[in-house]
Design a protein around this motif. Structure first.
Motif, mmCIF file in Angstrom:
data_model
loop_
_atom_site.group_PDB
_atom_site.id
_atom_site.type_symbol
_atom_site.label_atom_id
_atom_site.label_comp_id
_atom_site.label_asym_id
_atom_site.label_seq_id
_atom_site.Cartn_x
_atom_site.Cartn_y
_atom_site.Cartn_z
ATOM 1 N N SER A 95 0.836 -1.210 0.000
ATOM 2 C CA SER A 95 0.000 0.000 0.000
ATOM 3 C C SER A 95 0.870 1.259 0.000
ATOM 4 C CB SER A 95 -0.947 -0.003 1.197
ATOM 5 O OG SER A 95 -0.237 0.121 2.408
ATOM 6 N N GLN A 96 2.043 1.197 0.598
ATOM 7 C CA GLN A 96 2.958 2.334 0.540
ATOM 8 C C GLN A 96 3.530 2.521 -0.858
ATOM 9 O OE1 GLN A 96 3.950 4.740 2.753
ATOM 10 N NE2 GLN A 96 2.217 3.982 3.951
ATOM 11 N N LYS A 97 3.652 1.430 -1.602
ATOM 12 C CA LYS A 97 4.143 1.499 -2.981
ATOM 13 C C LYS A 97 3.035 1.861 -3.969
ATOM 14 C CE LYS A 97 7.690 -2.096 -2.580
ATOM 15 N NZ LYS A 97 8.070 -3.431 -3.066
ATOM 16 N N GLN A 98 1.823 2.081 -3.455
ATOM 17 C CA GLN A 98 0.638 2.383 -4.269
ATOM 18 C C GLN A 98 0.265 1.228 -5.193
ATOM 19 O OE1 GLN A 98 -1.103 5.149 -3.653
ATOM 20 N NE2 GLN A 98 0.426 5.716 -2.129
ATOM 21 N N ASN A 99 0.576 0.014 -4.792
ATOM 22 C CA ASN A 99 0.208 -1.172 -5.554
ATOM 23 C C ASN A 99 -1.041 -1.760 -4.892
ATOM 24 O OD1 ASN A 99 0.095 -3.428 -7.117
ATOM 25 N ND2 ASN A 99 2.247 -3.962 -6.871
ATOM 26 N N ASN A 100 -2.196 -1.207 -5.238
ATOM 27 C CA ASN A 100 -3.431 -1.516 -4.525
ATOM 28 C C ASN A 100 -3.912 -2.947 -4.709
ATOM 29 O OD1 ASN A 100 -3.556 0.992 -3.392
ATOM 30 N ND2 ASN A 100 -4.950 1.825 -4.935
ATOM 31 N N SER A 101 -3.710 -3.537 -5.866
ATOM 32 C CA SER A 101 -4.226 -4.888 -6.077
ATOM 33 C C SER A 101 -3.477 -5.898 -5.211
ATOM 34 C CB SER A 101 -4.140 -5.276 -7.554
ATOM 35 O OG SER A 101 -2.793 -5.280 -7.980
ATOM 36 N N LYS A 102 -2.156 -5.773 -5.140
ATOM 37 C CA LYS A 102 -1.377 -6.686 -4.289
ATOM 38 C C LYS A 102 -1.662 -6.432 -2.809
ATOM 39 C CE LYS A 102 2.520 -7.680 -7.309
ATOM 40 N NZ LYS A 102 3.985 -7.593 -7.469
ATOM 41 N N ALA A 103 -1.812 -5.168 -2.437
ATOM 42 C CA ALA A 103 -2.109 -4.841 -1.044
ATOM 43 C C ALA A 103 -3.471 -5.402 -0.652
ATOM 44 C CB ALA A 103 -2.069 -3.331 -0.844
ATOM 45 N N ASP A 104 -4.453 -5.286 -1.554
ATOM 46 C CA ASP A 104 -5.792 -5.805 -1.293
ATOM 47 C C ASP A 104 -5.748 -7.307 -1.044
ATOM 48 O OD1 ASP A 104 -8.652 -5.665 -1.181
ATOM 49 O OD2 ASP A 104 -8.725 -6.443 -3.232
#
Length: 171
Positions: A95-104
């Motif tokens: 989520s800090q890297k703005q990679n929302n799909s992986k964070a989700d």
């Protein structure tokens, strides 16, 4: 399956060995054997990679934390609680890297496996709310936000909750 409990088996053998050393009169070796068996038990319940990653996340060094978590090849071989925190940390980093799909995916997996602390569950659901809001899914974001509010008994996350509510009103 046996790999998960190998540390406990080694700790048990060392503990029995330390009892034998105490009986035979070698007290100093028995104490050392007892301390080493304690370390095996400690590292069974607290994965050293997760502890290091938590340290670097608190210091806002997310690249180092990602490198440390990247060294874990098979998180599914960890005990259940440590596996959940591995995915929780992965979600925070993504989520800090703005990679929302992986964070989700990581947050949902951590919640499915089971985070122990209610505040950690609330942080995960708050992040899922933010991700759903970024995907323009206001109903799902509201759902996660209400669950996060229920879990946050000490009101540690009240500022973040207000921020997400303000973002929802702007949509």
């Amino acid at each position: 399956m046996i790999r998960k409990y190998l540390r406990l088996i080694i700790a048990g053998i060392l503990f029995l060995g330390s009892i034998f050393l105490f009986v035979e009169g070698m007290v100093s070796l028995g104490i050392w054997s007892l301390l080493v068996s304690g370390l095996f038990i400690l590292f069974h319940f607290k994965n050293i990679m997760n502890l290091l990653a938590f340290y670097f996340v608190r210091k806002n060094k997310f690249e180092k934390a990602a490198n440390i978590l990247g060294r874990v090849k098979h998180p599914e071989r960890m005990i259940k609680g440590q596996e959940a925190y591995h995915y929780y940390l992965s979600g925070l980093i993504e989520s800090q890297k703005q990679n929302n799909s992986k964070a989700d995916k990581a947050f949902k997996k951590a919640l499915k496996i089971g985070l122990r602390v209610k505040t950690d569950q609330a942080v995960a659901k708050l992040n899922l709310s933010g991700i759903a809001l970024a995907q323009r899914n206001k109903t799902l974001a509201r759902h996660y936000l209400t669950e996060a509010k229920k879990l946050d008994k000490q009101k540690h996350l009240s500022a973040q909750v207000r921020e997400i509510e303000a973002m929802m009103k702007r949509m």
